[in-house]
Design an enzyme around this catalytic site. Sequence first.
Site, short mmCIF file in Angstrom:
data_model
loop_
_atom_site.label_atom_id
_atom_site.label_comp_id
_atom_site.label_asym_id
_atom_site.label_seq_id
_atom_site.Cartn_x
_atom_site.Cartn_y
_atom_site.Cartn_z
CB ILE A 109 -18.78 0.83 15.59
CG1 ILE A 109 -19.15 1.61 14.32
CG2 ILE A 109 -18.07 1.74 16.58
CD1 ILE A 109 -20.12 2.74 14.57
CE1 TYR A 138 3.15 -2.91 13.03
CE2 TYR A 138 1.59 -1.47 14.13
CZ TYR A 138 2.47 -1.72 13.10
OH TYR A 138 2.70 -0.75 12.15
CG ASN A 142 -4.63 4.82 12.66
OD1 ASN A 142 -3.98 5.15 13.65
ND2 ASN A 142 -5.33 3.70 12.60
N GLY A 202 -5.84 -5.08 22.85
CA GLY A 202 -4.74 -4.44 22.14
C GLY A 202 -5.14 -3.16 21.44
CG PHE A 206 -1.59 1.23 1.60
CD1 PHE A 206 -2.14 2.08 0.64
CD2 PHE A 206 -1.66 1.61 2.93
CE1 PHE A 206 -2.74 3.28 1.02
CE2 PHE A 206 -2.26 2.79 3.31
CZ PHE A 206 -2.80 3.63 2.36
CB ALA A 242 8.93 -5.12 4.14
CB ALA A 243 6.20 -4.03 8.85
#
Length: 304
Positions: A199, A140, A169, A266, A11, A73-74
Amino acid sequence: MKAIVTGGAGFIGSHLVVELIEKGHEVHILDNLVSGHLKNVHPSAVVHIEDIQSNEAKQVIIKEQPDVVFHLAAQADVGKSILEPRMDASVNINGTINILEACHEASVKKIIFASTSAVYGDVKAKLAPENIATVPISYYGLSKLSAEGYIRLFYQLYALPFTILRYGNVYGPRQLPKGEGGVIAIFLDRIKKGQALTIFGDGQQTRDFIHVKDVVRANMAAIDRGDQEIFNVSTSSRTSLTQLIDHLQSIHGYPITTVNISSKHGDIKHSCLDHKKAVQLLGWKPYFDIYQGLQDTYSYSFRP
């Protein structure tokens, strides 16, 4: 300039590759295509289908001897990191070490690292500056913070220059509709299919949504600026999920239904990053506000 972009078929990486090529740079991509797609790749880029944890990826960097490596990359799925912490650490920590070793051997002039707001955890401050305490609440966030530590140590031990960019984000065209970070892509995919939007919790959780093209501009600015610095790449503006849905309703022009369910482990309640340092030292600022960015992303998602 020769650049290597890890995750360059993904992306954010694919947008960065386009910008680099349009600026006249030679670009090589390292991507295992787990989440990236060859259809995203600019035809002038050279693609190496390799995993960042592999010796083959390391050898590509050593052979090509790029001036700059953009390490994007991740494993970026928060939920997956909770379920599979060992895998998350392997990709984000061991993979980064592998790339750093290659950069050191290849005498790379700079590594630019894509980090995340998840390193801060559930921040109580209205705006999180780069020097606030980092207390991740997901594996993460922890793995990305650990990778940052290795990058800083590689500079101290081997004088490998770096810039670390902590993204808010990120959203925009080509984002896959999955993962906590991809809520806008998920919402648009569901709207397109005529499905209800899910939601988690009360919808009052807030995020600092940053358009992918603004993220690309921050990466480009970091080529020549911000050595050995960490920067927030954000709008410094909070948007709740409820506000996000209201904006999408306005843009879509048709009724959108929603369903509330329990929040996830999380998940961060609020996240908004202070971008003043990036404005001052990178000479960067975001162009897109949330409504403009959503219009751009909606137009891409609903294109004929």
